[in-house]
Design an enzyme around this catalytic site. Structure first.
Site, PDB file in Angstrom:
ATOM      1  N   HIS B 270      -4.996   2.902   8.557  1.00 47.45           N
ATOM      2  CA  HIS B 270      -5.827   2.614   7.389  1.00 47.45           C
ATOM      3  C   HIS B 270      -5.977   1.100   7.183  1.00 47.45           C
ATOM      4  O   HIS B 270      -7.090   0.568   7.120  1.00 47.45           O
ATOM      5  CB  HIS B 270      -5.189   3.270   6.152  1.00 47.45           C
ATOM      6  CG  HIS B 270      -5.942   3.053   4.878  1.00 47.45           C
ATOM      7  ND1 HIS B 270      -6.764   4.012   4.334  1.00 47.45           N
ATOM      8  CD2 HIS B 270      -6.005   2.000   4.042  1.00 47.45           C
ATOM      9  CE1 HIS B 270      -7.298   3.551   3.215  1.00 47.45           C
ATOM     10  NE2 HIS B 270      -6.845   2.329   3.015  1.00 47.45           N
ATOM     11  N   GLU B 271      -4.827   0.419   7.088  1.00 47.79           N
ATOM     12  CA  GLU B 271      -4.892  -1.025   6.838  1.00 47.79           C
ATOM     13  C   GLU B 271      -5.515  -1.751   8.022  1.00 47.79           C
ATOM     14  O   GLU B 271      -6.204  -2.763   7.852  1.00 47.79           O
ATOM     15  CB  GLU B 271      -3.500  -1.581   6.518  1.00 47.79           C
ATOM     16  CG  GLU B 271      -2.835  -0.970   5.273  1.00 47.79           C
ATOM     17  CD  GLU B 271      -3.689  -1.061   4.016  1.00 47.79           C
ATOM     18  OE1 GLU B 271      -4.563  -1.951   3.929  1.00 47.79           O
ATOM     19  OE2 GLU B 271      -3.507  -0.210   3.111  1.00 47.79           O
ATOM     20  N   HIS B 274      -9.206  -1.858   7.512  1.00 42.13           N
ATOM     21  CA  HIS B 274      -9.583  -3.004   6.663  1.00 42.13           C
ATOM     22  C   HIS B 274      -9.503  -4.301   7.471  1.00 42.13           C
ATOM     23  O   HIS B 274     -10.386  -5.156   7.382  1.00 42.13           O
ATOM     24  CB  HIS B 274      -8.626  -3.112   5.466  1.00 42.13           C
ATOM     25  CG  HIS B 274      -8.836  -2.078   4.396  1.00 42.13           C
ATOM     26  ND1 HIS B 274     -10.040  -1.910   3.753  1.00 42.13           N
ATOM     27  CD2 HIS B 274      -7.975  -1.182   3.840  1.00 42.13           C
ATOM     28  CE1 HIS B 274      -9.920  -0.946   2.832  1.00 42.13           C
ATOM     29  NE2 HIS B 274      -8.679  -0.480   2.875  1.00 42.13           N
ATOM     30  N   GLU B 300     -13.581   0.299   2.258  1.00 40.21           N
ATOM     31  CA  GLU B 300     -12.789   1.524   2.360  1.00 40.21           C
ATOM     32  C   GLU B 300     -13.371   2.464   3.413  1.00 40.21           C
ATOM     33  O   GLU B 300     -12.636   3.240   4.034  1.00 40.21           O
ATOM     34  CB  GLU B 300     -12.727   2.208   0.986  1.00 40.21           C
ATOM     35  CG  GLU B 300     -11.744   3.350   0.897  1.00 40.21           C
ATOM     36  CD  GLU B 300     -10.284   2.916   0.885  1.00 40.21           C
ATOM     37  OE1 GLU B 300     -10.002   1.703   0.856  1.00 40.21           O
ATOM     38  OE2 GLU B 300      -9.412   3.807   0.919  1.00 40.21           O
TER      39      GLU B 300
END
Lengths: 509, 509
Positions: B270-271, B274, B300
Site C-alpha cells: 500500500h505505502e 503511494h 489512494e
C-alpha cells in the site's frame, strides 16, 4: 527592572532562528544516517535554504535595533543573570553574523555540501586530485571569511585569530602556539621513552567481536554515565558525531568494527560525553543563544573525560572487565584485567588521528594546526599538502601514510567546512578535561573509587552543576575561571599522562 | 514568448517554500520513526516555526504581484505546458493560503501537535475523556478553517465543501454523497450475500510469522513493483505512511505483526503504491507546486491498486505463493494456493478500518464521512461520538467496538489534523484505482498474465506515463478525463468486486 517588551520580542525572533538551525541539524543527522543516495541533491538545496533563511533571521536589522534598545535593561541586570547572558551572547552572535554577507554564506554552504560529497567518494579511491580544486576554493573562502571577521576584535593580529576566536573564545594563534609548545615539550620525551619500552601486546583486540554486542555493552555503560536515552538515541554512521535538536533530543552516532574491540566502544563513550554536555544544559536555554556548549575546547573536554579519563581508566575496568569478558568469553577468557588495560592504552605513533592513543593524539592535532596556519598564510600550497603531510608525519610520529586516504584526506573537517580554527579545540579539550577532572577530585576525592564500583553520579553531577547546565552563558575563559579558579593550564594533562603512562610502561621520568 | 524574469523569481521564491515543507516532512518522519520521547515538546515548536515561515513565504504579497504580472505569459502558453501549469497551480495555492490568517495556521499547528500526542497516549488506555476537549477544539478550528475558505469558490454550498475540494479537487458534499450512495447500493447486497456463505478459514494466518521475514519478502516484491530503494527507504512506525522529501527521497513506513501474516505485507504494498506515485513524478517538478500527487483520491488509487488489485490478486500469488511457502514452510506447507488466496481476501465485517477487507472497507469510510458531516453541521456532539460510532457500526457492519480504542479513537486523522474532507479520498481512491486499472487493461490486456509471471513493468510503466509523471500538473478531474476519456465512475469498482468476490464465494448475483 521588569523585562521590557523588546526582550520577549528578541527571544521570539531568535527562537525562530534556533528552530531553523535545529531543523537543519535534523536534516544533517538524517543525511549522515538514513538518507538514501537519491536524496542527496535535494537535501543539499534544502539545507542551503534553511541556512539562508536562518541567516536572514539572525541578521535582520530589527535584531540589531532590539539589542540596542535593550542595553539599559542589560546593564540593570547582574552579569551572570540568564537575561543579561542571553542579551550578551545574542549580541556577539549578531555582530558575527552581520559581518558576513548573506551571498557569501550561501556560496560557502553550497560549496561545502558539494566538497563533502566529492571527498566522501574520492577518499576511498585515494583521489586527492579530485578534491584539490575544492580545497583551494575552500582555502580562498576561509581567507575571505577571516577577512570579514576582522572588525570583530581589534586585538586580532593573525588571519587565523578570528577563526580560532569563534569556536574557542579568547584564544589567538600565539596563545595556542604557546600552549601547544608547552605540551609538546612534555609529550616528545614521553613518546620517546615509551618507544624504547617493550611494545604492549594488543593483538587479542583484533578478533571477531560482533558489533551489536559491543554496542549493547557501550549503551549500557553510557546510560550509567548519565546519557539519557529518553532524550537521545544512537545510530550508525560513517563519521561519528553528536547533534542537538533540543535539550530533550541530543543524539549520538557511532561506527563499530566487527573485527576490533574498542574503537566503537570508546567512540560511543566519546560521543556520549558530547551528548551529556548538551543534555545537561538548562532546558530553559532551548532555542536561545545559551542553548549549546560554550566552546569547541570545553565541548571536547567532556567527550575526552568520559572516553579517556573515565573510560580508559584502570578503575573503570576493575568494575566492567568481568562483564565484558562474559560478553566475549571465547575472546577474552585468557586475558587478564592488567593485560586488557594495557592493550586499550597502548601508545603507538600511528597514521589515523581518531584511532590515536591519548599520548600521541595531540601530536596529530599539532600537525593539523600548523598546516592550517601554513595554508592560510600561503606558506603551503594545497597541491603540496599530501607530500608535506607525509613528511611531517614521518618527522613527528615516525610513520608515513601509504596513501592520501590515511594521510591528508583522512579528516572530514576541511572537506565539510572551512580551514582554520578547526583542530585546536581537540587538544584544548584534552587539556581542559584533565584540568576540570583535577578540580572535581579536589572536591570529591572519592570519585575514582566510585568509578571502580561502576558509579558515576558524583562526577556526572559535578560536571553538570559546574559546566553542563550553563550552556553558553559563560564564555570559555569565564567558565574555566569559575570552575577552576584559574585559567587554561597544561600541567594537569601532563601530570595525568606522565602518571598513567609512567605506570603502564614502568617509566622512571 | 520567453520566460520573463518574474517567472524565475516566482520559482525561486516558491522553491524556498517547498524546501521548508520538505524540512517539515523530514522532521515529521523523524518524529514518527526515531525521535526519542524527550524530543516531543521542542519538535512541536520547531514544526510550528517551519510551518509559520513556510506560510509567510507562500503568502508574501510579492508572490501575488508576480502571479498577476505573469498572466500575459501564462496566457501565451499552452494550458498543459509545464510553465502554464506551474503558474496555474501556484496561483490556486496562493489563493488558498492567503485566505487563512497566519496566526490561525500557527494556532492550529500547535493544537494538532499537542492533540496528536494526547491521542497517542490516551488511545491505548481507551481514554476518550482525555481527547474530548481537544477534539472539540479541533472541530471548532475545522469550522473556522472552512469559513475562511468560503471565498475560494462561489459554488460552495455546504460547510464541508471547501474541506473536500482542497484534497479532492472538484468534489462537493453532494457529489460524494451521490457516489457513495451508488456504491453503497451495490455493496450492501454483496456483503449480505457473503455473510450467508460458509465463512472462509483464515486461522492459519494467525501463527508466528517473524516480522523481519515478512518485511524482507514485502521489500523484494515492492522493488519488483517499481519502488526504488535508491530513492527511498522503509522504516518501522506505529501508523504507516509515505512521505516525500524530493523525487529522489520518498520514504515509506510500516508496522508488522509477528503473529499475523498479511497486514504488514499488504501495508507495505500500500505505502509503496503511494511511494511509487511520488517517485514517478517528473524530477523537474521538485520544489515546485507540481511536485506532489494531485489529489487524495488519485493518491489512494495507487496505494490500493498495488495493495489490492495487484497484491491480493490470484495472478500475483500464482507467482509468489511458492516463495512465501518457502519462507514460512512450517506454517504454510499444508495450505494450498486456493486456500491462501481465499484467506487473504476473506470478507468479514469488522471493527478496524485499516484491517478491513476490500468489500467492507468502503462502509468504514462512509461512517467517517457521515460523522464528519454531522460533527461540522452540529448534528452530532463530540461527547456523543463514541456512542454514535458504536451504534452506527452495529447498524452498518453488525459489530460493536468493545472500547473506544477500536471505535471512535482508532484513526489518527482527527487527532493529527482537522475534521472534514479527510476520509472521502480513501473510497474515491478505491473507485479510481479500479477505473484506471480497467483503462490500463484496455491498452494492455496482457497485464494479468504478466502479473502471474511476477512481472509488473507494463502496468508500472503505464501508470507512470499516464499518472505518476504529471504530479499535480492536472487536477483530478482533468487527469481522470485524460486517462480514461470520462469522469469518475463507480462501475469498474463494482464490477471488480462482484467478479472477484463472486468467484471467491461462489455467488450467483
Amino acid at each position: 527592572m521588569e523585562a521590557p517588551a523588546q526582550f520577549n520580542e528578541l527571544k521570539k525572533r531568535l527562537a525562530e532562528y534556533y528552530d531553523l538551525n535545529s531543523a537543519s541539524a535534523v536534516l544533517g543527522w538524517d543525511q549522515a544516517t538514513y538518507m538514501p543516495p537519491g536524496g542527496a541533491a535535494a537535501r543539499a538545496r534544502q539545507l542551503g535554504t534553511l541556512g539562508k533563511l536562518a541567516q536572514e533571521k539572525l541578521t535582520d536589522p530589527a535584531i540589531g535595533k532590539l539589542l540596542d534598545e535593550l542595553r539599559p535593561y542589560e546593564e540593570s541586570l547582574a552579569y551572570d543573570s540568564d537575561e543579561a547572558s542571553f542579551i550578551r551572547v545574542a549580541r556577539r552572535n549578531y555582530q558575527i553574523a552581520t559581518l558576513i554577507p548573506p551571498a557569501f554564506v550561501e556560496e560557502v554552504s553550497n560549496h561545502t555540501v558539494m566538497a563533502y560529497q566529492t571527498w566522501a567518494s574520492a577518499r576511498p579511491e585515494n583521489n586527492f586530485a579530485a578534491v584539490r580544486d575544492n580545497l583551494e576554493k575552500t582555502l580562498d573562502y576561509s581567507r575571505r571569511y577571516a577577512e570579514y571577521l576582522q572588525p570583530l576584535d581589534s586585538s586580532y593580529q593573525h588571519i587565523m585569530d578570528a577563526l580560532i576566536d569563534l569556536p574557542d573564545y579568547g584564544m589567538r594563534v600565539d596563545t595556542v602556539q604557546g600552549v601547544f609548545a608547552e605540551l609538546r615539550a612534555a609529550l616528545v620525551p614521553l613518546v620517546k621513552a615509551i618507544k624504547e619500552c617493550e611494545p604492549v601486546d594488543d593483538s587479542f583486540l583484533y578478533q571477531s567481536f560482533p558489533g551489536d554486542k559491543q554496542m549493547a555493552f557501550a549503551r549500557e555503560v553510557i546510560q550509567k554515565f548519565g546519557y539519557d536515552f529518553q532524550r537521545g538515541r544512537q545510530d550508525p554512521t560513517h563519521h561519528p558525531f553528536a547533534t542537538r535538536f533540543s535539550a530533550g533530543d541530543v543524539r549520538i552516532t557511532t561506527r563499530v568494527d566487527d573485527h576490533h574491540l574498542g574503537d566503537g566502544v570508546f567512540a560511543t563513550f566519546h560521543e556520549a560525553g558530547h551528548g551529556m554536555y548538551e543534555q545537561g544544559i538548562n532546558v530553559d536555554f532551548d532555542a536561545t543563544p545559551l542553548g549549546g556548549g560554550t566552546s569547541a575546547g570545553v565541548h571536547e573536554s567532556q567527550s575526552r573525560t568520559w572516553e579517556n579519563i573515565v573510560g580508559r581508566s584502570y578503575a573503570f575496568w576493575e568494575h566492567y572487565y568481568a562483564q565484558l569478558q562474559s560478553i566475549f568469553p571465547d575472546q577474552l577468557k585468557n586475558i587478564s584485567l592488567e593485560k586488557f588495560y594495557r592493550a586499550i592504552n597502548k601508545v603507538e605513533p600511528s597514521l589515523i588521528r581518531v584511532k590515536a592513543d591519548e599520548v600521541t593524539y595531540n601530536l596529530h592535532i599539532m600537525v593539523r594546526f600548523d598546516f592550517e596556519l601554513a595554508l592560510l598564510e600561503g606558506k603551503l600550497a594545497v597541491k603540496d599538502l599530501p607530500e608535506a603531510w607525509n613528511a611531517r608525519y614521518q618527522g613527528d610520529l615516525g610513520v608515513t601514510p601509504p596513501d592520501p586516504k590515511d594521510g591528508a584526506m583522512q579528516d572530514v573537517h576541511w572537506f565539510a567546512g572551512l580551514i582554520g580554527g578547526v583542530f585546536q579545540g581537540y587538544t584544548l579539550g584534552n587539556i581542559l578535561g584533565a584540568q576540570f577532572y583535577q578540580t572535581a577530585l579536589k572536591s570529591h576525592p572519592e570519585i575514582p573509587s566510585e568509578i571502580a564500583q561502576g558509579k558515576f553520579d558524583t562526577l556526572y553531577g559535578w560536571l553538570r552543576d559546574n559546566i553542563y547546565q550553563h550552556g553558553s552563558k559563560y564564555n570559555a575563559p569565564e567558565l574555566i575561571q569559575r570552575v577552576t579558579g584559574g585559567s587554561l593550564d597544561v600541567q594537569p594533562l601532563v601530570n595525568y599522562l606522565y602518571s598513567k603512562y609512567g605506570e603502564i610502561y614502568h617509566l622512571n621520568m
